[in-house]
Motif scaffolding. Structure first.
Motif, PDB file in Angstrom:
ATOM      1  N   VAL A 314       0.838  -1.204   0.000  1.00 50.30           N
ATOM      2  CA  VAL A 314       0.000   0.000   0.000  1.00 50.30           C
ATOM      3  C   VAL A 314       0.873   1.253   0.000  1.00 50.30           C
ATOM      4  CG1 VAL A 314      -1.632   1.352   1.360  1.00 50.30           C
ATOM      5  CG2 VAL A 314      -1.997  -1.093   1.055  1.00 50.30           C
ATOM      6  N   GLY A 315       1.956   1.238   0.785  1.00 53.50           N
ATOM      7  CA  GLY A 315       2.852   2.386   0.824  1.00 53.50           C
ATOM      8  C   GLY A 315       3.447   2.697  -0.531  1.00 53.50           C
ATOM      9  N   ALA A 316       3.890   1.653  -1.233  1.00 52.79           N
ATOM     10  CA  ALA A 316       4.465   1.859  -2.563  1.00 52.79           C
ATOM     11  C   ALA A 316       3.426   2.411  -3.530  1.00 52.79           C
ATOM     12  CB  ALA A 316       5.028   0.543  -3.091  1.00 52.79           C
ATOM     13  N   THR A 317       2.193   1.904  -3.428  1.00 57.40           N
ATOM     14  CA  THR A 317       1.135   2.388  -4.326  1.00 57.40           C
ATOM     15  C   THR A 317       0.761   3.820  -4.011  1.00 57.40           C
ATOM     16  OG1 THR A 317       0.282   0.112  -4.387  1.00 57.40           O
ATOM     17  CG2 THR A 317      -1.137   1.840  -5.264  1.00 57.40           C
ATOM     18  N   LEU A 318       0.684   4.164  -2.727  1.00 58.03           N
ATOM     19  CA  LEU A 318       0.390   5.539  -2.342  1.00 58.03           C
ATOM     20  C   LEU A 318       1.457   6.493  -2.861  1.00 58.03           C
ATOM     21  CD1 LEU A 318      -0.850   5.045   1.336  1.00 58.03           C
ATOM     22  CD2 LEU A 318      -2.222   5.868  -0.590  1.00 58.03           C
ATOM     23  N   MET A 319       2.706   6.074  -2.769  1.00 50.12           N
ATOM     24  CA  MET A 319       3.785   6.899  -3.301  1.00 50.12           C
ATOM     25  C   MET A 319       3.613   7.092  -4.804  1.00 50.12           C
ATOM     26  SD  MET A 319       6.131   8.042  -1.137  1.00 50.12           S
ATOM     27  CE  MET A 319       7.633   8.180  -2.117  1.00 50.12           C
ATOM     28  N   GLY A 320       3.230   6.025  -5.491  1.00 49.56           N
ATOM     29  CA  GLY A 320       3.051   6.114  -6.940  1.00 49.56           C
ATOM     30  C   GLY A 320       1.914   7.030  -7.339  1.00 49.56           C
ATOM     31  N   THR A 321       0.749   6.893  -6.697  1.00 47.48           N
ATOM     32  CA  THR A 321      -0.391   7.759  -7.040  1.00 47.48           C
ATOM     33  C   THR A 321      -0.100   9.209  -6.690  1.00 47.48           C
ATOM     34  OG1 THR A 321      -1.447   7.286  -4.901  1.00 47.48           O
ATOM     35  CG2 THR A 321      -2.078   5.907  -6.785  1.00 47.48           C
ATOM     36  N   GLY A 322       0.570   9.415  -5.561  1.00 45.49           N
ATOM     37  CA  GLY A 322       0.933  10.785  -5.190  1.00 45.49           C
ATOM     38  C   GLY A 322       1.899  11.405  -6.184  1.00 45.49           C
ATOM     39  N   ALA A 323       2.838  10.594  -6.669  1.00 49.16           N
ATOM     40  CA  ALA A 323       3.807  11.099  -7.647  1.00 49.16           C
ATOM     41  C   ALA A 323       3.124  11.477  -8.956  1.00 49.16           C
ATOM     42  CB  ALA A 323       4.882  10.047  -7.898  1.00 49.16           C
ATOM     43  N   VAL A 324       2.147  10.669  -9.394  1.00 49.61           N
ATOM     44  CA  VAL A 324       1.420  10.974 -10.627  1.00 49.61           C
ATOM     45  C   VAL A 324       0.657  12.285 -10.487  1.00 49.61           C
ATOM     46  CG1 VAL A 324      -0.473  10.233 -12.126  1.00 49.61           C
ATOM     47  CG2 VAL A 324       1.258   8.589 -11.402  1.00 49.61           C
ATOM     48  N   VAL A 325      -0.014  12.467  -9.344  1.00 52.97           N
ATOM     49  CA  VAL A 325      -0.736  13.714  -9.098  1.00 52.97           C
ATOM     50  C   VAL A 325       0.238  14.885  -9.099  1.00 52.97           C
ATOM     51  CG1 VAL A 325      -2.101  15.013  -7.427  1.00 52.97           C
ATOM     52  CG2 VAL A 325      -2.603  12.603  -7.845  1.00 52.97           C
ATOM     53  N   GLY A 326       1.403  14.695  -8.485  1.00 58.83           N
ATOM     54  CA  GLY A 326       2.399  15.748  -8.464  1.00 58.83           C
ATOM     55  C   GLY A 326       2.881  16.120  -9.852  1.00 58.83           C
ATOM     56  N   LEU A 327       3.124  15.116 -10.684  1.00 58.00           N
ATOM     57  CA  LEU A 327       3.588  15.375 -12.043  1.00 58.00           C
ATOM     58  C   LEU A 327       2.540  16.127 -12.854  1.00 58.00           C
ATOM     59  CD1 LEU A 327       5.358  12.001 -12.933  1.00 58.00           C
ATOM     60  CD2 LEU A 327       6.448  14.223 -12.608  1.00 58.00           C
ATOM     61  N   LEU A 328       1.293  15.686 -12.779  1.00 59.82           N
ATOM     62  CA  LEU A 328       0.239  16.314 -13.556  1.00 59.82           C
ATOM     63  C   LEU A 328      -0.061  17.727 -13.090  1.00 59.82           C
ATOM     64  CD1 LEU A 328      -2.256  13.357 -14.058  1.00 59.82           C
ATOM     65  CD2 LEU A 328      -0.884  14.473 -15.799  1.00 59.82           C
ATOM     66  N   SER A 329       0.185  18.008 -11.817  1.00 61.98           N
ATOM     67  CA  SER A 329      -0.078  19.343 -11.299  1.00 61.98           C
ATOM     68  C   SER A 329       1.146  20.242 -11.365  1.00 61.98           C
ATOM     69  CB  SER A 329      -0.565  19.263  -9.844  1.00 61.98           C
ATOM     70  OG  SER A 329       0.426  18.689  -9.004  1.00 61.98           O
ATOM     71  N   GLY A 330       2.256  19.714 -11.887  1.00 61.91           N
ATOM     72  CA  GLY A 330       3.468  20.513 -11.996  1.00 61.91           C
ATOM     73  C   GLY A 330       4.195  20.688 -10.681  1.00 61.91           C
ATOM     74  N   ALA A 331       3.865  19.873  -9.679  1.00 60.31           N
ATOM     75  CA  ALA A 331       4.501  19.969  -8.369  1.00 60.31           C
ATOM     76  C   ALA A 331       5.543  18.869  -8.217  1.00 60.31           C
ATOM     77  CB  ALA A 331       3.448  19.875  -7.269  1.00 60.31           C
ATOM     78  N   SER A 332       6.138  18.798  -7.036  1.00 60.58           N
ATOM     79  CA  SER A 332       7.166  17.803  -6.784  1.00 60.58           C
ATOM     80  C   SER A 332       6.545  16.411  -6.632  1.00 60.58           C
ATOM     81  CB  SER A 332       7.929  18.158  -5.501  1.00 60.58           C
ATOM     82  OG  SER A 332       8.725  17.074  -5.075  1.00 60.58           O
TER      83      SER A 332
END
Length: 363
Positions: A314-332
């Motif tokens: 779950v931790g790895a998946t949460l990191m992945g979804t958070g990273a995708v949101v960050g990329l699409l929003s132009g954030a870290s």
């Protein structure tokens, strides 16, 4: 005046700038090849600007420009994505890349180049906005559904396990949580978006003014109130009412004449997404998230090892979804990933402690 002789450190930095400018220009040309009209012209103009920057570094480097240096890992990745996808995802990456330009603090870059990079970020932000709007409805439901499934079912699983029940009970609790949550998310998202669409539709003006106008009391022209309620000034409302009633006796500016009332409905795909699409996204993504915490139990693992593996997955998946949101929003990506991880595992830890307390009290 003697010609400036660059130091090895300067040559290395300038060559890297040169390689990155060439890579960025190639990205914009690749993106332009997948677009038409104004967007294509804008992207080609960005590529030309990067070409001007390239000439600046070529002039400074002189004979030191050869052999060509490879672009940075970030720009090579961006170029590969642009060649294969050319989507809003790539534009979001390009926006972040432009925002990290070092020219503002580098004395060897001109002020115009630093200003160009700042403007490029805003240009890319504008181009990416259209794609983000199209994604916002279903993507919001998908991200929310996936993270809700991950966090809620992990919390349910660890909470049940903490009470001391058997692994089989934990597994069945997780399956029940998956099905109940996915159905609830799908139904709730459908009702929510359909209700919002109905509220917006109820606010759209109708053409009743065209049919009622001939019967209105001309001395008390309530048609003016209709147009004022729609946001027109008193002067504009009186002029429009006079047009509708076939009168042009009001002393108004002729420029206030308006076109026929063709009120276009907002594109539901661009503003909200469809209710069915959002519901399906919520159901599927909740289920895909909720199944991850129970995978170790499905494959026969038990006890603390199953819980630890579930938390890791779950931790790895949460990191992945958070990273995708960050990329699409132009954030870290890292910052957004860590935020998702902290929220998810924090909720699971709180539920685990409550399960321990509950198990102790009942036991």
């Amino acid at each position: 005046m003697a010609e400036r002789i660059p130091t090895p450190t300067e040559i290395k930095r300038w060559r890297q700038y040169l390689a990155d400018e060439r890579a960025e220009a190639a990205v914009y040309r690749d993106l332009a090849s997948r677009r038409e009209g104004e967007e294509r012209a804008i992207l080609l103009a960005l590529a030309q600007a990067e070409g001007r920057h390239e000439q600046h570094w070529l002039k400074l480097l002189g004979p030191h420009a050869e052999p060509p240096l490879r672009a940075s890992t970030r720009n090579r990745f961006l170029a590969a994505m642009a060649r294969r996808f050319g989507s809003v995802f790539v534009l979001a990456l390009a926006q972040r890349s432009e925002s990290r330009s070092p020219y503002a603090t580098d004395a060897d870059a001109t002020d115009a180049m630093a200003a160009d990079e700042s403007i490029h970020e805003e240009v890319i932000r504008g181009l990416a906005t259209r794609g983000r709007i199209r994604l916002s409805g279903s993507f919001r439901a998908a991200v929310f559904g996936a993270n809700d499934g991950l966090v809620s079912n992990l919390s349910l699983v660890v909470g049940m396990a903490a009470t001391g029940v058997s692994s089989q009970v934990v597994l069945f609790s997780g399956i029940a949580g998956l099905l109940a949550g996915a159905l609830s998310m799908g139904a709730g998202e459908f009702v929510s978006m359909r209700s919002q669409r109905e509220l917006l539709d109820a606010s759209q003006p109708t053409q009743i003014t065209l049919t009622a106008a001939p019967s209105l009391d001309l001395a008390n022209n309530e048609l003016v109130l209709v147009y004022r309620a729609r946001g027109m000034s008193l002067e504009a409302a009186e002029h429009r009412a006079a047009e509708r009633l076939g009168q042009f006796t009001c002393d108004c500016d002729p420029s206030l004449s308006l076109q026929p009332e063709n009120f276009e409905k907002a594109d539901e795909h661009e503003s909200l997404g469809t209710a069915w699409g959002a519901a399906a996204s919520s159901f599927c993504f909740f289920a895909s998230g909720a199944i991850i915490p129970i995978l170790p139990f499905l494959f026969g693992m038990t006890g603390i090892n199953a819980l630890l593996l579930a938390c890791a997955l779950v931790g790895a998946t949460l990191m992945g979804t958070g990273a995708v949101v960050g990329l699409l929003s132009g954030a870290s990506p890292l910052g957004r990933g860590l935020r998702q991880l902290a929220i998810g595992l924090g909720a699971a830890a709180a539920t685990y402690l409550l399960g321990l307390v509950f198990g102790t009290v009942v036991g």
